[in-house]
Every structure is written in structure tokens, then in C-alpha cells.
Design an enzyme around this catalytic site. Structure first.
Site, short mmCIF file in Angstrom:
data_model
loop_
_atom_site.label_atom_id
_atom_site.label_comp_id
_atom_site.label_asym_id
_atom_site.label_seq_id
_atom_site.Cartn_x
_atom_site.Cartn_y
_atom_site.Cartn_z
N SER A 67 43.80 34.31 26.29
CA SER A 67 44.07 33.80 27.64
C SER A 67 43.00 32.80 28.03
O SER A 67 41.82 32.98 27.70
CB SER A 67 44.09 34.94 28.65
OG SER A 67 44.19 34.43 29.97
N TYR A 96 40.53 42.23 32.27
CA TYR A 96 41.54 41.57 31.45
C TYR A 96 40.91 40.52 30.54
O TYR A 96 41.18 40.48 29.34
CB TYR A 96 42.59 40.93 32.35
CG TYR A 96 43.66 40.16 31.61
CD1 TYR A 96 44.63 40.82 30.88
CD2 TYR A 96 43.70 38.77 31.67
CE1 TYR A 96 45.63 40.12 30.21
CE2 TYR A 96 44.68 38.06 31.01
CZ TYR A 96 45.65 38.73 30.28
OH TYR A 96 46.61 38.02 29.60
#
Length: 244
Positions: A140, A153
């Protein structure tokens, strides 16, 4: 070289980006095994759409963090289609809160799915993939964007980067590439869920293109790494419209 279609496993294939990846690889001529974790109907819908366009696909359920279930996933690909050439590991979960407020059980859930899941899937891929194959993990852009509330995350995706870069070197001599795609803000249910419109607008404005990415934007990067990009290896490819 074999004239048989290449075979792809797409984990998280019933999700927003996973659906688009499965459809794109099928359109590129691959036989696709669509993995799902819980929603069989959604996975079957993905398969039906591929078959309606004369593609080849089927679905299979597995917990990506369970080594026996992932081994069965690879068994299914080999039994149905003859082997495995491409693995795209899109499966993941995102639970957001500032570090001081993130529940440790939520951190553990993300660790199990995002880190252990990547490790288990890559382990089977590395053991069983045919020569000329491609492993594509999902990282990400928030690893570098460093957005508040993404601490847990982003930490799991930093681990995905490490797994990717090292595995590429461990597969020396196998003619298998290992890369990761790191999407920026992308209009999927995973990203949009729970966000106010003002937040979405602010994130869209981060890119010089002044919009969110779409699943099809991300599939362009995946298709490139899964097909012609044989000289790109051990890299994290940022697909984020120039946000960083």
C-alpha cells in the site's frame, strides 16, 4: 513452450481490486482460480462474469493464513488447470485508528491476514510455481504516505514489502519474479467504508490527477507484472497517480 493457457490464482478475488484483477487476467487469456474467504455468492458472480466473456475461471474458498487450506487452494489450481504460473495476493483487511486507540485484537487480526497470509500464500507459490511464473503481492502507498490512523495497517504492509524483496532473491535461478503493487487511494468498498465525503475528497486531491484510483487502474500494473515485465523483479510498484 507449452501452448496451454497460463494459470493464475487471485486471492481476495471476490473483493473490489481482486475482482478486477481476476477479470483482467482472464481477459488476457489465463485460467483463473478465484479465491474467496467467506462470500461464496460474490466469488461465483466473478466467475460467471468471466465465463460469460468466454474466459476460464472457477472459485475456491480458503483462509489465507491457514497453511493446509492454502495448500488445498494450490492443489485445486493444479488439478483443475494443470499448474500455477501467476499468484496475485490481493487478500487483506484494513482496520483504522490512531496508534494510541487501535485495539490490539484488531492489530492481531491484520497481522494474521496481511502478514501471515502473505507469508503462507507466498510459501506455497514459491514451492509449487512453474518456471516463468510471477508472484505479485499487495502492499500500500500508505507505507510512504504516513497518513494518521493507518499505523497498524501500514505496518503490516511494510512487512509485505520485506517479504517481497527478500523472496525475489531467495528464488534465484527459478525464473520466477516477485513484486508488489502498492495502490494509493482507490475507490473500493474497503477504502470507502466509513469515510466521510470530505475525507474522500481530500484524499482524491492528493494526486496530480485529482481523483481516486479505480480497480482497473491497479489491474494495469498487475497485468504488466504478470505478463511482459520479466525484467522487473524484487520491486514495489507504486500505483497511486503520483500521490508520492
Amino acid at each position: 513452450m507449452s501452448s496451454a493457457p497460463r494459470v493464475a490464482i487471485v486471492t481476495g478475488g471476490s473483493g473490489g481490486i481482486g475482482q478486477a484483477v481476476a477479470a483482467r487476467l482472464a481477459a488476457d487469456g489465463m485460467s483463473v482460480l478465484v479465491h474467496y474467504a467467506g462470500n461464496a455468492q460474490r466469488a461465483d458472480d466473478v466467475v460467471s462474469k468471466i465465463v460469460e466473456k468466454d474466459g476460464t475461471a472457477s472459485a475456491f474458498r480458503a483462509d489465507v493464513a491457514d497453511e493446509d487450506e492454502v495448500a488445498a487452494l494450490f492443489d485445486a489450481a493444479e488439478q483443475r488447470y494443470g499448474g500455477v504460473d501467476v499468484v496475485v495476493h490481493t487478500a487483506g483487511i484494513m482496520l483504522l485508528a490512531p496508534l494510541t486507540e487501535l485495539k490490539l485484537e484488531d492489530l492481531d487480526r491484520m497481522h494474521r491476514t496481511n502478514i501471515r497470509g502473505t507469508f503462507v500464500v507466498d510459501q506455497q507459490a514459491a514451492r509449487r510455481m512453474r518456471s516463468g511464473g510471477a508472484i505479485i503481492n499487495f502492499s500500500s502507498s500508505v507505507v510512504k504516505l504516513a497518513l494518521p490512523s493507518y499505523t497498524g495497517y501500514a505496518a503490516t504492509k511494510g512487512a509485505v514489502d520485506a517479504i517481497t524483496l527478500i523472496l525475489a532473491k531467495e528464488l534465484r535461478g527459478r525464473d520466477i519474479t516477485v513484486n508488489a503493487v502498492a495502490p494509493g487511494p482507490t475507490a473500493t468498498p474497503l477504502f470507502l467504508d466509513g469515510k466521510e465525503q470530505a475525507v474522500i475528497d481530500r484524499l482524491a486531491a492528493m494526486t496530480p490527477l485529482e481523483r481516486l484510483g479505480t480497480p482497473d487502474d491497479i489491474t494495469e500494473a498487475v497485468a504488466f507484472l504478470a505478463g511482459p515485465a520479466r525484467w522487473i523483479n524484487g520491486q514495489v510498484l507504486y500505483a497511486n497517480g503520483g500521490a508520492i
